[in-house]
Scaffold this motif. Structure first.
Motif, mmCIF file in Angstrom:
data_model
loop_
_atom_site.group_PDB
_atom_site.id
_atom_site.type_symbol
_atom_site.label_atom_id
_atom_site.label_comp_id
_atom_site.label_asym_id
_atom_site.label_seq_id
_atom_site.Cartn_x
_atom_site.Cartn_y
_atom_site.Cartn_z
ATOM 1 N N GLY A 99 0.851 -1.190 0.000
ATOM 2 C CA GLY A 99 0.000 0.000 0.000
ATOM 3 C C GLY A 99 0.880 1.231 0.000
ATOM 4 N N VAL A 100 0.367 2.296 -0.587
ATOM 5 C CA VAL A 100 1.182 3.484 -0.770
ATOM 6 C C VAL A 100 1.257 4.302 0.531
ATOM 7 C CG1 VAL A 100 -0.796 4.748 -1.703
ATOM 8 C CG2 VAL A 100 1.520 5.543 -2.210
ATOM 9 N N LYS A 101 2.433 4.832 0.792
ATOM 10 C CA LYS A 101 2.605 5.738 1.924
ATOM 11 C C LYS A 101 2.536 7.155 1.358
ATOM 12 C CE LYS A 101 5.444 4.742 5.665
ATOM 13 N NZ LYS A 101 6.731 4.505 6.321
ATOM 14 N N LEU A 102 1.506 7.907 1.757
ATOM 15 C CA LEU A 102 1.346 9.248 1.186
ATOM 16 C C LEU A 102 2.068 10.297 2.024
ATOM 17 C CD1 LEU A 102 -2.379 9.283 -0.004
ATOM 18 C CD2 LEU A 102 -0.315 9.162 -1.414
ATOM 19 N N ILE A 103 2.714 11.193 1.315
ATOM 20 C CA ILE A 103 3.447 12.279 1.957
ATOM 21 C C ILE A 103 2.778 13.574 1.525
ATOM 22 C CG2 ILE A 103 5.704 13.456 2.005
ATOM 23 C CD1 ILE A 103 6.188 10.146 0.970
ATOM 24 N N LEU A 156 9.737 13.023 1.694
ATOM 25 C CA LEU A 156 9.895 11.913 0.739
ATOM 26 C C LEU A 156 11.378 11.558 0.602
ATOM 27 C CD1 LEU A 156 8.878 10.015 -1.587
ATOM 28 C CD2 LEU A 156 9.295 11.923 -3.135
#
Ligand code: FAD
Lengths: 320, 247
Positions: free
Chosen positions: B224-228, B236
């Motif tokens: 799953g994507v880790k959003l910044i 990032l």
């Protein structure tokens, strides 16, 4: 008995993808208790004893200028002679451009089964089974090679290796060399840039960048990282970027350690060329962009604002 | 001039990839089949262009496949080509397939054998090189441009970071990719005409496969994507350095 690795060169220098093949081949040799030997064709300026650092014991060189450029038919004949002389039971090549030309021919010549684009060491617990990526990175196939001699062409950037110590013995190999049938009349390649197929870090741009005049932010980030640049298909089709940068199902398939996608939606055909990247970063202003589902890290935002800030942070990190 | 174009059928680029029989067979139920894009867009279209430039050119298509591939062959014939040959076999071993093509090619005495750069299902990129070796012909891989003058071909092929121009006397085997030609759409006249073009079915030559597929795997699902936040892009860079350790 030996594992024979074909070491490929350009302009007298060994390609990185071939060093990877050397390290992989040396590991296969270690697994099977034989020794890793290499064959190098044409005139080389690199120091070949240094192949010992990747586990090669002996290097056979054929310093004939007819072998400086690729003629797959000629190369195949010479490599086959070396395979016979060294008693090779496994032959390893990189599945790079030269490997794609030579490996299939060698398979026929030696009646040796080939797995092209291997991504892992062979599993020898039951026969000789090699894993490769199929369906454009959407699956893997485990393929048994059922012949006495086995050929593996290794997908670039699939095997992690480090240089050790050691020095290889280098000896001339006397081969019969025919007249080449292919005459290379020109080469046209980017110099001073990292070839995309060999790059560990890649920064890629899509239609979201609106036009070629906006590519500066992509190039700046790539430069700060020491990365190669890539693009989506519509970008290459519109001639915003050169065709060799096009990645995806109908372009180049790559597997870098880091792939940064800027303004690319993440269509299934695009993902097919990049989904084997170890870490994927997506920068897109649309939170619903399908690429986020395939990403490890993401920023929802306007590339024109976000990317220069990332570049600045990279420069700060690297002290440049 | 005689040209042989190798055609393969592949699942559509958007097809769901799944496996049956204990992960040993591709689940083909409900899959839409297409002509392998490289074969269709580049190899076949370039052959058609050469025929348009020299009317006495003959184009034969060949596929090594079972009868369910016939709609694909008809579609290829609708684009162009004079006749097709289907070698009635079902194999995923490149050497087996290449040997069938070479056996037919030997009889046909072709000047040019075109393939796509690879099939988008098994991604082998091996058939063309094998055919060339079986026929003792030169092989230029991953061509981006193909021209002929008399009995000599001038071919650009992709290399690391660019291209190389090769000259070679015919006959030659060439695998084609983007640049060689532009994709075409079959027209009504072509589609009607294709129905009556000869499609010859031949039984395969006895050849032993060198490899066999033991099983397939699917890649592990992403975590799953880790959003910044867009306000802190430097975060990032920190994560790529400290956590992912890729820079
Ligand atoms: C058979 C077949 C083969 C194909 N092969 C390939 C292939 O090999 N490679 C390939 O790439 N495609 C391929 N395609 C095309 C593919 O389906 C997509 O159309 C293509 O990848 C889309 O390119 P893109 O993401 O650059 O553009 P778009 O889909 O137009 O996406 C642009 C993205 O940019 C974002 N954006 C816009 N402005 C900004 C901004 N200021 N900041 C941040 N983000 C922004 C948008 O939200 C959007 O997500 C193929 C298609 C077919 C049918």
């Amino acid at each position: 008995m030996s594992v024979l690795i074909f070491i490929d060169q350009a302009d007298g220098q060994i390609k990185k993808s071939s060093l990877e093949a050397a390290a992989y081949g040396a590991k296969v040799a270690e697994q099977s208790g034989t020794s890793a030997e290499a064959i190098v064709l044409g005139n080389i300026t690199d120091d070949l004893t240094s192949l010992g650092k990747y586990g090669i014991k002996k290097v056979h060189t054929v310093k004939d200028s007819k072998l400086n450029s690729l003629d797959a038919q000629l190369f195949t004949k010479v490599i086959a002679q070396a395979a016979t002389t060294t008693g090779a039971t496994v032959i390893v090549l990189s599945n790079n451009f030269a490997g794609k030309s030579v490996a299939p021919r060698l398979s026929v010549k030696l009646k040796a089964g080939l797995v092209s684009g291997a991504i892992a060491l062979p599993d020898t617990t039951k026969g000789f089974v090699v894993k490769k990526s199929v369906f454009s990175g959407k699956a893997f196939a485990n393929i048994a090679i059922n012949t006495p001699i086995k050929i593996i062409s290794l997908s670039p950037n699939s095997y992690s290796f480090t240089a050790g110590t050691g020095s290889a013995e280098v000896a001339d190999f006397a081969a019969t060399i025919d007249a080449p049938k292919v005459q290379v009349t020109a080469t046209n390649k980017v110099t001073g840039e990292i070839p995309l197929s060999e790059a560990e870090l890649v920064v890629s741009g899509g239609r979201g960048l609106k036009g070629p005049e906006n590519w500066g932010i992509v190039l700046d980030l790539a430069k700060a990282l020491g990365a190669a640049t890539a693009c989506s298909r519509p970008v290459a089709d519109a001639d915003w970027r050169p065709h060799h940068e096009h990645v995806g199902q109908t372009g180049l398939a790559i597997a870098p350690n880091l792939y940064i996608a800027i303004g690319i939606s993440g269509a299934i055909q695009h993902l097919a060329g990049v989904n084997r990247s170890k870490v994927i970063v997506v920068i897109n202003k649309d939170p619903e962009a399908p690429f986020f589902k395939a990403a490890d890290y993401g920023i929802v935002g306007d590339a024109f604002e976000v990317v220069p800030k990332i570049t600045a942070a990279v420069k700060k990190l690297k002290g440049i | 001039m005689k040209i042989l174009v190798c055609i393969s059928k592949t699942p559509d680029t958007t097809a769901k990839i799944a496996f049956t029989d204990n992960n040993t067979k591709f689940a083909s139920d409900g899959v839409q089949w297409i002509i392998n894009p490289y074969d269709e867009w580049y190899a076949l279209v370039r052959a058609i262009e050469l025929k348009e430039a020299a009317a006495d050119t003959v184009i034969h298509l060949i596929t090594v496949a079972t009868a369910d591939s016939e709609p694909i062959i008809r579609k290829a014939l609708a684009l162009g080509g004079d006749e097709a040959i289907r070698v009635n076999a079902d194999s995923h071993d490149s050497f087996y397939i290449a040997s069938q093509i070479a056996a037919i090619a030997k009889e046909g005495a072709y000047d040019i054998i075109f393939t796509g750069k690879e099939t988008i299902d098994y991604n082998g990129s091996s058939i063309a090189g094998m055919v060339a070796e079986l026929l003792d012909m030169p092989y230029i891989s991953l061509a981006t441009k193909f021209d002929i003058a008399g009995t000599e071909a001038t071919i650009n092929r992709e290399i690391e970071g660019g291209e190389e121009t090769d000259k070679v006397a015919l006959p030659v085997v060439v695998s084609c990719q983007k640049g060689v030609a532009e994709q075409r759409i079959p027209n009504m006249k072509g589609i009607m005409g294709a129905r009556t073009k000869p499609l010859k079915v031949v039984e395969p030559a006895a050849v032993e496969a060198l490899t066999s597929i033991t099983s397939f795997d699917l890649p592990p699902a992403k975590a799953g994507v880790k959003l910044i936040s867009a306000d802190t892009p430097e975060e990032l860079v920190r994560l790529l350095h400290d956590e992912a350790k890729v820079i």
